[in-house]
Design a protein around this motif. Structure first.
Motif, short mmCIF file in Angstrom:
data_model
loop_
_atom_site.label_atom_id
_atom_site.label_comp_id
_atom_site.label_asym_id
_atom_site.label_seq_id
_atom_site.Cartn_x
_atom_site.Cartn_y
_atom_site.Cartn_z
N PHE A 90 0.83 -1.21 0.00
CA PHE A 90 0.00 0.00 0.00
C PHE A 90 0.86 1.25 0.00
N LEU A 91 1.88 1.29 0.85
CA LEU A 91 2.75 2.47 0.93
C LEU A 91 3.49 2.71 -0.38
N ARG A 92 3.93 1.63 -1.00
CA ARG A 92 4.67 1.75 -2.27
C ARG A 92 3.76 2.22 -3.40
N LYS A 93 2.47 2.03 -3.23
CA LYS A 93 1.52 2.42 -4.27
C LYS A 93 1.37 3.94 -4.36
N TYR A 94 1.71 4.64 -3.25
CA TYR A 94 1.52 6.10 -3.20
C TYR A 94 2.81 6.82 -2.78
N PRO A 95 3.83 6.78 -3.64
CA PRO A 95 5.12 7.41 -3.30
C PRO A 95 5.07 8.94 -3.24
#
Length: 403
Positions: A90-95
């Motif tokens: 999830f975190l990597r989806k929204y850099p």
């Protein structure tokens, strides 16, 4: 006022019926059979991801002195936060929103907000603080619609974001306006009610009244004043077939007198005429409620907590479905969200406000996803990806050591 209108309706011929008359179906079938609006469905596709982003952002900002959380902590909350593929994915989806880094002093892989996301968060907080007089007005209006001028504090907490309330609204709004608000015991453990104690000098005017005045004052307006007096603005999803019988019911319903959301209800009648008054009053209340929200939208589950206090016991979800020209119900993101149809055009608020504008910027970053990261600079992109991979490798080592 309420008694006069009730008597007026009872004098009418008893041919009035609820707009939402339908064949016997279950509530879930009724939801499934509704006409879809592609514009609102596309908007909810974005919002369902924004809800998760805001939940993680709130955890990061919970400690102002150290605005960050460990990735391991988020992983343990993945199920509760509905992060289906896990916290890391999830975190990597929204850099553009989240920044993953390794903190050697804590020996943890952590997550914080990017500079852009921090600026947007600060912009929203500043907009909320600048609009405190409006916030007080919204809260007073909300309490004024309650039959007892009392609302449970827990219900207000549930819609604090929708109403644009600051995080410390108990102190900055309630305590600082003790001439208007008072916290009182709710006769349940650890719960309080909020009571309106101040006298309001001028009677509130519902948002729909302003629309009626605008409509009547339009150049070349051919609508009869009597027809417009109790009407609400209607619009329908593209492609929705409006049968002649349905149009006739809408026109009939529009003419029905009702007790306004800020008018006193002297008594509750169980007669057919009383039920008609109650149904249209309930529509007027939820219409006004949505007009009080920052984004003219709210989850059905949240607004249902106010139903008893507003003095109606109708199924609120079915109420929205009964009036597709006024409200749009979406089921995206495993939640039922209702929009005030007249407030939107092409998926945006027609009359935006500073808080909405700040939130829209965050939504734009959500929609952006991983796009435009170091555009045109393959070397910088390669460095960033290798750093992220290094942090995540350290995170994997941390979790394997803890096992």
């Amino acid at each position: 006022m309420g008694t006069r209108i009730t008597r007026l309706i009872m004098k009418q011929q008893p041919h009035y019926r609820f707009l939402g008359v339908r064949l016997k179906t279950t509530s879930s079938q009724y939801v499934a059979s509704r006409a879809r609006d592609p514009t609102f469905e596309k908007l909810m596709d974005k919002y369902k991801n924004l809800v998760k982003v805001v939940a993680v952002q709130d955890l990061i900002l919970a400690n102002p002195s150290d605005p960050a959380v460990s990735v391991d902590f988020l992983s343990r909350l993945s199920q509760k936060l509905h992060l289906n593929r896990g916290a890391v994915a999830f975190l990597r989806k929204y850099p553009h929103i989240f920044h993953i880094y390794h903190d050697p002093t804590k020996g943890q892989t952590r997550c914080t907000l990017t500079d852009t996301a921090f600026r947007i968060s600060e912009e929203e907080a500043e907009a909320i603080n600048a609009s405190l007089p409006l916030v007080v007005d919204r809260l007073v209006r909300l309490l004024s619609m309650s039959t007892s001028k009392i609302l449970p504090l827990r219900a207000i907490f549930k819609v604090c974001r929708e109403l644009g309330l600051p995080d410390d609204f108990e102190e900055s709004v309630i305590s600082k306006n003790s001439h208007l608000f008072q916290l009182c015991d709710a006769h349940e453990p650890n719960t309080h009610n909020l009571k309106l104690v101040g006298a309001i000098s001028d009677k509130f005017v519902a948002a729909v009244e302003n629309w009626r005045v605008e409509e009547y004052c339009k150049e070349g307006c051919s609508v009869d004043r009597a027809e417009l007096q109790f009407s609400f603005k209607h619009g329908y999803p593209p492609g929705m077939r409006l049968r002649k019988n349905f149009r006739a019911k809408v026109k009939e319903w529009q003419k029905l007198p009702y007790i306004g959301p800020y008018d006193e209800v002297t008594e509750k009648r169980l007669s057919k005429a009383g039920m008609i008054v109650g149904e249209k009053r309930a529509v007027a209340i939820v219409h006004e409620f949505l007009n009080l929200t920052v984004e003219r939208m709210v989850e059905v589950e949240k607004i249902s907590h106010f139903r008893k206090w507003f003095g109606f016991d109708l199924n609120i979800r079915d109420l929205f479905l009964d009036h597709p020209g006024m409200f749009y119900l979406s089921t995206k993101g495993k939640r039922h969200t209702v929009f005030l149809r007249e407030a939107y055009e092409k998926g945006c608020l027609i009359h935006p406000n500073p808080v909405y504008n700040a939130r829209r910027k965050l939504l734009d970053l959500v929609v952006l996803g991983r796009h435009d990261m170091f555009t045109g600079d393959s070397k910088m992109r390669s460095i960033a990806n290798s750093k992220e991979a290094e942090f995540l490798e350290q995170y994997n080592e941390e979790t394997s050591d803890s096992d």
